[in-house]
Design a protein around this motif. Sequence first.
Motif, PDB file in Angstrom:
ATOM      1  N   MET A 159       0.851  -1.190   0.000  1.00  8.95           N
ATOM      2  CA  MET A 159       0.000   0.000   0.000  1.00  8.95           C
ATOM      3  C   MET A 159       0.886   1.238   0.000  1.00  8.95           C
ATOM      4  N   PHE A 160       0.535   2.217  -0.833  1.00 10.21           N
ATOM      5  CA  PHE A 160       1.325   3.434  -0.967  1.00 10.21           C
ATOM      6  C   PHE A 160       0.384   4.629  -0.996  1.00 10.21           C
ATOM      7  N   VAL A 161       0.693   5.659  -0.194  1.00  7.77           N
ATOM      8  CA  VAL A 161      -0.120   6.873  -0.106  1.00  7.77           C
ATOM      9  C   VAL A 161       0.763   8.079  -0.400  1.00  7.77           C
ATOM     10  N   TRP A 162       0.269   9.014  -1.222  1.00  5.74           N
ATOM     11  CA  TRP A 162       1.004  10.255  -1.404  1.00  5.74           C
ATOM     12  C   TRP A 162       0.044  11.437  -1.481  1.00  5.74           C
ATOM     13  N   GLN A 163       0.596  12.596  -1.141  1.00  2.00           N
ATOM     14  CA  GLN A 163      -0.182  13.831  -1.182  1.00  2.00           C
ATOM     15  C   GLN A 163      -0.120  14.379  -2.598  1.00  2.00           C
ATOM     16  N   ALA A 164      -1.152  14.115  -3.371  1.00  3.89           N
ATOM     17  CA  ALA A 164      -1.150  14.507  -4.781  1.00  3.89           C
ATOM     18  C   ALA A 164      -1.590  15.958  -4.978  1.00  3.89           C
ATOM     19  N   HIS A 165      -2.531  16.424  -4.162  1.00  2.84           N
ATOM     20  CA  HIS A 165      -3.108  17.756  -4.346  1.00  2.84           C
ATOM     21  C   HIS A 165      -3.382  18.388  -2.986  1.00  2.84           C
ATOM     22  N   LYS A 166      -3.510  19.708  -2.981  1.00  2.00           N
ATOM     23  CA  LYS A 166      -3.867  20.399  -1.752  1.00  2.00           C
ATOM     24  C   LYS A 166      -5.348  20.262  -1.447  1.00  2.00           C
ATOM     25  N   GLY A 167      -6.173  20.242  -2.489  1.00  2.00           N
ATOM     26  CA  GLY A 167      -7.606  20.100  -2.324  1.00  2.00           C
ATOM     27  C   GLY A 167      -8.081  18.715  -2.687  1.00  2.00           C
ATOM     28  N   ARG A 222      -6.597  23.937 -13.262  1.00  2.00           N
ATOM     29  CA  ARG A 222      -6.771  23.913 -14.710  1.00  2.00           C
ATOM     30  C   ARG A 222      -5.778  22.971 -15.386  1.00  2.00           C
ATOM     31  N   THR A 223      -5.416  21.913 -14.704  1.00  3.02           N
ATOM     32  CA  THR A 223      -4.472  20.945 -15.253  1.00  3.02           C
ATOM     33  C   THR A 223      -4.921  19.529 -14.927  1.00  3.02           C
ATOM     34  N   VAL A 224      -4.526  18.614 -15.812  1.00  2.00           N
ATOM     35  CA  VAL A 224      -4.632  17.182 -15.535  1.00  2.00           C
ATOM     36  C   VAL A 224      -3.268  16.727 -15.043  1.00  2.00           C
ATOM     37  N   HIS A 225      -3.233  16.013 -13.930  1.00  2.00           N
ATOM     38  CA  HIS A 225      -1.982  15.489 -13.385  1.00  2.00           C
ATOM     39  C   HIS A 225      -1.868  14.013 -13.737  1.00  2.00           C
ATOM     40  N   LEU A 226      -0.698  13.619 -14.226  1.00  2.00           N
ATOM     41  CA  LEU A 226      -0.406  12.227 -14.562  1.00  2.00           C
ATOM     42  C   LEU A 226       0.689  11.710 -13.643  1.00  2.00           C
ATOM     43  N   TRP A 227       0.399  10.598 -12.987  1.00  2.00           N
ATOM     44  CA  TRP A 227       1.281  10.050 -11.963  1.00  2.00           C
ATOM     45  C   TRP A 227       1.741   8.643 -12.340  1.00  2.00           C
ATOM     46  N   GLU A 228       2.925   8.281 -11.831  1.00  2.00           N
ATOM     47  CA  GLU A 228       3.354   6.884 -11.852  1.00  2.00           C
ATOM     48  C   GLU A 228       2.758   6.248 -10.603  1.00  2.00           C
ATOM     49  N   PRO A 229       1.794   5.314 -10.747  1.00  2.00           N
ATOM     50  CA  PRO A 229       0.986   4.919  -9.595  1.00  2.00           C
ATOM     51  C   PRO A 229       1.702   4.104  -8.523  1.00  2.00           C
ATOM     52  N   THR A 230       2.818   3.493  -8.828  1.00  2.00           N
ATOM     53  CA  THR A 230       3.493   2.687  -7.803  1.00  2.00           C
ATOM     54  C   THR A 230       4.498   3.500  -6.977  1.00  2.00           C
ATOM     55  N   THR A 231       4.817   4.719  -7.441  1.00  2.00           N
ATOM     56  CA  THR A 231       5.776   5.547  -6.710  1.00  2.00           C
ATOM     57  C   THR A 231       5.221   6.913  -6.330  1.00  2.00           C
ATOM     58  N   GLY A 270      -7.002  15.236  -0.736  1.00  2.00           N
ATOM     59  CA  GLY A 270      -5.994  15.373  -1.784  1.00  2.00           C
ATOM     60  C   GLY A 270      -4.987  14.257  -1.842  1.00  2.00           C
ATOM     61  N   GLN A 271      -5.158  13.228  -1.031  1.00  2.00           N
ATOM     62  CA  GLN A 271      -4.234  12.101  -1.039  1.00  2.00           C
ATOM     63  C   GLN A 271      -4.725  11.007  -1.980  1.00  2.00           C
ATOM     64  N   VAL A 272      -3.779  10.289  -2.573  1.00  2.00           N
ATOM     65  CA  VAL A 272      -4.068   9.147  -3.426  1.00  2.00           C
ATOM     66  C   VAL A 272      -3.471   7.902  -2.777  1.00  2.00           C
TER      67      VAL A 272
END
Length: 304
Positions: free
Chosen positions: A1-9, A31-40, A295-297
């Motif tokens: 399991m991995f959690v990160w703070q992706a956004h403020k809201g 006004r943006t789409v964020h693209l993440w590497e989901p395992t890191t 805002g966490q994923v």
Amino acid sequence: MFVWQAHKGKVDSLAFGPDGRLLATATGGTRTVHLWEPTTGTLVRKLAGDWPDGRGLGAVKSVAFAPGAPLLAAGTARSVTVWRTDNWVPVADLATAYAYELAFGPGASPRLAASSSYDHTGIWDDPGRPTGLTVRRPDRQVVPRGVAALDFSPDGRLLAGNSCYDAMLWDPATGKEVRDFDRPPGNHRGAVRFSPDGARLAAVRGKWVDLWDVADPTRPAVTIQAGTGRQPAVWALGWASDGRVLMTAGADGFVRFWDIESRAELRSFSWGIGKVYCAAFAPDGLTCAAAGENGQVVVWDVDA
């Protein structure tokens, strides 16, 4: 399991890419789409429109990848923008503002459906066709009222919608309604999802999830009480790849897995990230992602 703070809201929408290597997020406030590497949790790219005439995006409400084509769509406060994922160039600008739900059909030339807060649902054929500097109107529209959730059947022959008042099926080739599900109205815009084989439809109404037989309208719904506590609304649904397990997520902060046949809760997860507004299985069915109020994923292994 991995959690990160992706956004403020809060995170309103997330979607895995077809190969599971990217996770897109939308907050409704940026006004943006964020693209993440989901395992890191590594931020790979931000998409801001970058049209030749300087157009940017409106606030991004929703994101969706096409399962069988190199396309990503974002519903914004201005329109729906479509990018090609092989070069990240925006190719199409589609005329629907405040699209809070997007759904791609299957195949190399998928249809795209978008539900708007302006009380209509539009369908585009070949949404990756370049529009240049113009904004392309829908090829057809369905019911003239707000539909909060959309999903295409696996074969692309049906489009499901869900609102506070009812759930329904349309023929996406014509926009005509083919079935209206008999159920009590509510005050919550719940998710809707076809099972992987297309035989069942799961539709949320408040804390309840109704499971319908798609082919047999005489069979009554099977209902699961998935939401609990003082804030029981269910916001997200997902099916395991074998169609035997349903995932729910909601305002109580929990993600739950349910056995469809027995309606028994199999497992539950809570990471203290607040209300969970969106959740999805990765395409391989081995991992899931969830996000919401803080805002966490969270990304976790299904069998862990």
